[in-house]
Scaffold this motif. Structure first.
Motif: not given
Length: 314
Positions: A171-175, A180-184, A186-190
């Protein structure tokens, strides 16, 4: 194992407070008011500091840099934030997110270094007053300002590409409310171990170390002030530092909580409010702190208003 994703440059969705639509409508007006205060207050600081000859000293040169930084910092994320808060559409383009991340990291790291420079300026002014003009000469002040802006830029050019290269397959949902770095991460699938280590190292260099330097310098300032025999002298010395200490507390208190706290659901929700505070509230409060607690700035502002009034009436 390397994860490959199709359409890696598609839009992101900034979730923000989408689960609480009523809160987003309230936040829209709150953020808009604070943004207007940020624009007005920081532009006044820059105008007054540049126009009044009495403020052409290192302290106000660095304050102008801080005001310019706050104007740019908020303008890099608040307009998109307002759009997301007002309507149901929460998307931000890949280019928009990348631009926001680069600028956000650059200016955030720059402010960390600039606050150290401002603390050292106060240290020299209070602890070495006789050598102050010789040490803090205009060329050296310019070099320190360039160092702050340059260090922030290097930090952004190192960490931003590494974050944007992460795959976001599921998904490409950024919570979060901004890219910003921490949220991106967390959103990564790797596997994000490398990015988390990189963020931790950057946090130590740009958050922990500067904070230690600032607190150490003000510890030395406090000792020097307590050695002043007159109460009036003590008050004057403390008054030059309290505004900066308050600004440091507001900025570092929220940023360190976002970048150094453990990652869990509660921390993520709390982090959104903290991000909101240091991106919106702190830049608006800084001019108020420096003007309301500083006689020189208030005097310069009054003189500027009088000159403007006289020029219009003559």
């Amino acid at each position: 194992m390397i994860t490959v994703c199709n359409d890696s440059h598609s839009d992101f969705i900034l979730l923000g407070f989408s689960e609480k639509p009523y809160l987003e409508k309230i936040l829209f007006w709150v953020v808009l008011i604070f943004y207007c205060l940020t624009l007005a207050g920081n532009m006044v600081i820059i105008l007054v500091s540049s126009k009044d000859p009495k403020l052409h000293i290192p302290m106000y040169f660095f304050l102008c840099n801080l005001s310019l930084l706050d104007l740019s910092f908020t303008s890099s994320c608040v307009p998109q934030m307002l759009v997301n808060f007002w309507g149901p559409e929460k998307t931000i383009s890949y280019i928009g997110c990348a631009f926001q991340l680069y600028v956000f990291l650059w200016l955030g790291a720059t402010e960390c270094v600039l606050l150290v420079v401002m603390a050292m300026d106060r240290y020299v002014a209070v602890c070495h007053p006789l050598q102050y003009t010789a040490i803090m000469h205009p060329k050296f002040c310019l070099q320190l300002a360039i160092l702050a802006w340059g260090a922030g830029l290097v930090q952004s050019l190192v960490q931003s590409p590494a974050t944007l290269q992460l795959p976001f397959c599921s998904h490409r949902r950024v919570d979060d409310i901004v890219c910003e770095v921490p949220a991106l991460i967390q959103a990564s699938s790797a596997d994000t171990t490398y990015n988390e280590i990189q963020m931790s190292i950057a946090s130590i260099i740009f958050l922990v170390l500067p904070l230690v330097i600032i607190l150490s310098s003000y510890g030395a300032v406090a000792k020097a002030v307590l050695r002043i025999k007159s109460a009036a002298g003590q008050r004057k010395a403390f008054s030059t530092c309290t505004s900066h200490l308050l600004v440091v507390s507001l900025f570092y208190g929220t940023v360190t909580a976002v970048y150094l706290q453990p990652k869990n659901r509660y921390a993520q929700e709390q982090g959104k409010f903290l991000t909101l505070f240091y991106t919106v509230a702190t830049p608006a409060l800084n001019p108020l702190i420096y003007t309301l607690r500083n006689r020189e700035v208030k005097g310069a502002l009054i003189r500027l208003v009088r000159r403007t009034w006289d020029s219009q009436n003559n």
